[in-house]
Design a protein around this motif. Sequence first.
Motif, PDB file in Angstrom:
ATOM      1  N   THR A 229      25.531  65.983  35.476  1.00  0.00           N
ATOM      2  CA  THR A 229      24.879  64.697  36.656  1.00  0.00           C
ATOM      3  C   THR A 229      25.917  63.542  35.553  1.00  0.00           C
ATOM      4  O   THR A 229      26.769  63.045  36.843  1.00  0.00           O
ATOM      5  CB  THR A 229      23.744  64.255  37.085  1.00  0.00           C
ATOM      6  N   ASN A 230      25.932  63.641  34.354  1.00  0.00           N
ATOM      7  CA  ASN A 230      26.445  62.488  33.891  1.00  0.00           C
ATOM      8  C   ASN A 230      28.601  62.495  34.315  1.00  0.00           C
ATOM      9  O   ASN A 230      28.634  62.371  34.392  1.00  0.00           O
ATOM     10  CB  ASN A 230      26.170  62.110  32.992  1.00  0.00           C
ATOM     11  N   ILE A 231      28.426  64.378  33.770  1.00  0.00           N
ATOM     12  CA  ILE A 231      29.637  63.844  33.331  1.00  0.00           C
ATOM     13  C   ILE A 231      30.207  64.280  35.331  1.00  0.00           C
ATOM     14  O   ILE A 231      31.640  63.857  35.112  1.00  0.00           O
ATOM     15  CB  ILE A 231      30.254  66.023  33.634  1.00  0.00           C
ATOM     16  N   LEU A 344      33.286  52.798  27.467  1.00  0.00           N
ATOM     17  CA  LEU A 344      31.533  53.459  27.126  1.00  0.00           C
ATOM     18  C   LEU A 344      31.703  54.001  27.794  1.00  0.00           C
ATOM     19  O   LEU A 344      30.533  55.138  27.340  1.00  0.00           O
ATOM     20  CB  LEU A 344      30.570  51.424  27.468  1.00  0.00           C
ATOM     21  N   GLY A 345      32.034  54.575  28.851  1.00  0.00           N
ATOM     22  CA  GLY A 345      31.794  55.436  29.878  1.00  0.00           C
ATOM     23  C   GLY A 345      32.429  56.916  30.117  1.00  0.00           C
ATOM     24  O   GLY A 345      32.698  57.861  29.855  1.00  0.00           O
ATOM     25  N   VAL A 346      33.746  56.663  28.610  1.00  0.00           N
ATOM     26  CA  VAL A 346      34.706  57.910  28.396  1.00  0.00           C
ATOM     27  C   VAL A 346      33.823  57.727  27.602  1.00  0.00           C
ATOM     28  O   VAL A 346      33.384  60.060  27.158  1.00  0.00           O
ATOM     29  CB  VAL A 346      35.297  58.050  27.451  1.00  0.00           C
ATOM     30  N   LEU A 347      33.082  57.165  26.210  1.00  0.00           N
ATOM     31  CA  LEU A 347      31.928  58.130  25.187  1.00  0.00           C
ATOM     32  C   LEU A 347      30.656  58.737  25.741  1.00  0.00           C
ATOM     33  O   LEU A 347      30.701  59.463  25.415  1.00  0.00           O
ATOM     34  CB  LEU A 347      31.896  56.787  24.853  1.00  0.00           C
ATOM     35  N   SER A 348      30.295  57.839  26.974  1.00  0.00           N
ATOM     36  CA  SER A 348      29.008  59.332  26.862  1.00  0.00           C
ATOM     37  C   SER A 348      29.642  59.687  27.901  1.00  0.00           C
ATOM     38  O   SER A 348      28.501  60.930  27.802  1.00  0.00           O
ATOM     39  CB  SER A 348      28.288  57.458  27.855  1.00  0.00           C
TER      40      SER A 348
END
Length: 473
Positions: A229-231, A344-348
């Motif tokens: 879901t996060n991806i 931060l979004g990319v790292l998550s």
Amino acid sequence: MNDILDPLLLSRWQFGLTTLYHFLFVPLTIGMALLVALLQTFWVATGRLHWLHLTRLFGSIFLINFAMGVVTGIVQEFQFGMNWSNYSRFVGDVFGAPLAMEGLLAFFLEATFIGLWIFGWDRLPKGVHLATIWLTSIATILSAYFILCANAFMQNPVGYRLDAATGRAQLTDIGAVLTNQVALAAFPHTLFASIMFAAVVIVATAAWHLRKGQHVETMRRALTFGAITNIVAFIGTVLEGDQLGLAMVRTQPMKMAAAEALYNTATGADASFSLFSIGTPDGSSEIFSLRIPYLLSFLSTHTFTGTVEGINDLQAQYTQQFGPGDYTPIIWVTYWAFRWMIALGVLSMLVSVAGLWLTRPGRIRAGRTVPRWAWTVAIWTAPLPLLASLVGWVFTEMGRQPWIVFSLMKTADAVSPSTTGLMVLASLIAFTVVYGALAVVEFRLLRKAALTGPDDWEAVHHETAPAQLATVY
């Protein structure tokens, strides 16, 4: 001392504090309501108990967060009258319409159906009970949309006329306000970002239990569900962020120029995206930068030959259009907030990709264990999407300065004339202390719910049909 007690400065700090604090709860409420609805749908469709366990676990996290969000959100609307009365008088006719819709329609539906969901487990048919959580989710999404429409008016005022006699903005077209191009672009971007945060909360909770070897089968499914879901949400956030960037270029070119520290208008290869930039102390020019040619042109116009207006040229244009003044936001704030939001979004997303790789079925069947450090990383990186959203809002609001309503009203003209700096300072301190205490309470409640884990099988057997009880994992 006068600068410390400046009502404008203190009012801005107070509104920023209370807004960002309230937004700590908003994305988790929006995202978790939707994900809990999906989890309950999986249970109803398959009858597998692990989906019911996860629904109950993350449903409790959603309820805790929702309650805290309601408490902190009430303060927001009072501030418009207390510290920003000039603003309220100027745009109240326009700004109040979407806020009224949010309160009378979206929040009413949200409160009604969340109550039915909480107390309807033993009392409503399964399909009806499932519908209540979906309607709760839809209501939270509607609530977010109306709020974003109100904010979008501040970014790109539409659907109004200025009353010459009163000097106020009057609503002329509610349809235009509700279909503001900034709102239409910001809404899906915000929704996907909220889903990202809810997804990583699920991932972090699952990682903690898997590290302890608890509820293994249930938490493996939770980890996979949250990571995927996060991806998917990250991809949606990026695509919709691109559309929001285009809307920003059309409506607030100075914000885009400040986001890239682009001082002079550039075209093609010169309109490059800076990975790192250092400017002069007064923010009037660039000293050094590391740039990717053509990328800013593509992001701003979707062509490699497009022209992007620079800070200095826009400052000259706005001075001629609106009169003398500094129309440049704080460059280092907008520049770094934009980059931290992306980073931060990319790292998550990368953490979720790594989690799926480390827990892939082939690896598990081969008897290979997941390194303990991987679980720790999954737990401690949970706040990353939330931090990305927070700095994104800092960029959105700070990049609009010096305007509170772009091109219509400056922030300096919006503060309440009768409010003193001492009054604002007292309330700022009070809010900080109370909100700090509430933050501790919220964190402990969420942590306790997450670490307790899902209900035992026996705890939910009375809510499950006999045929479904036979289907365990």
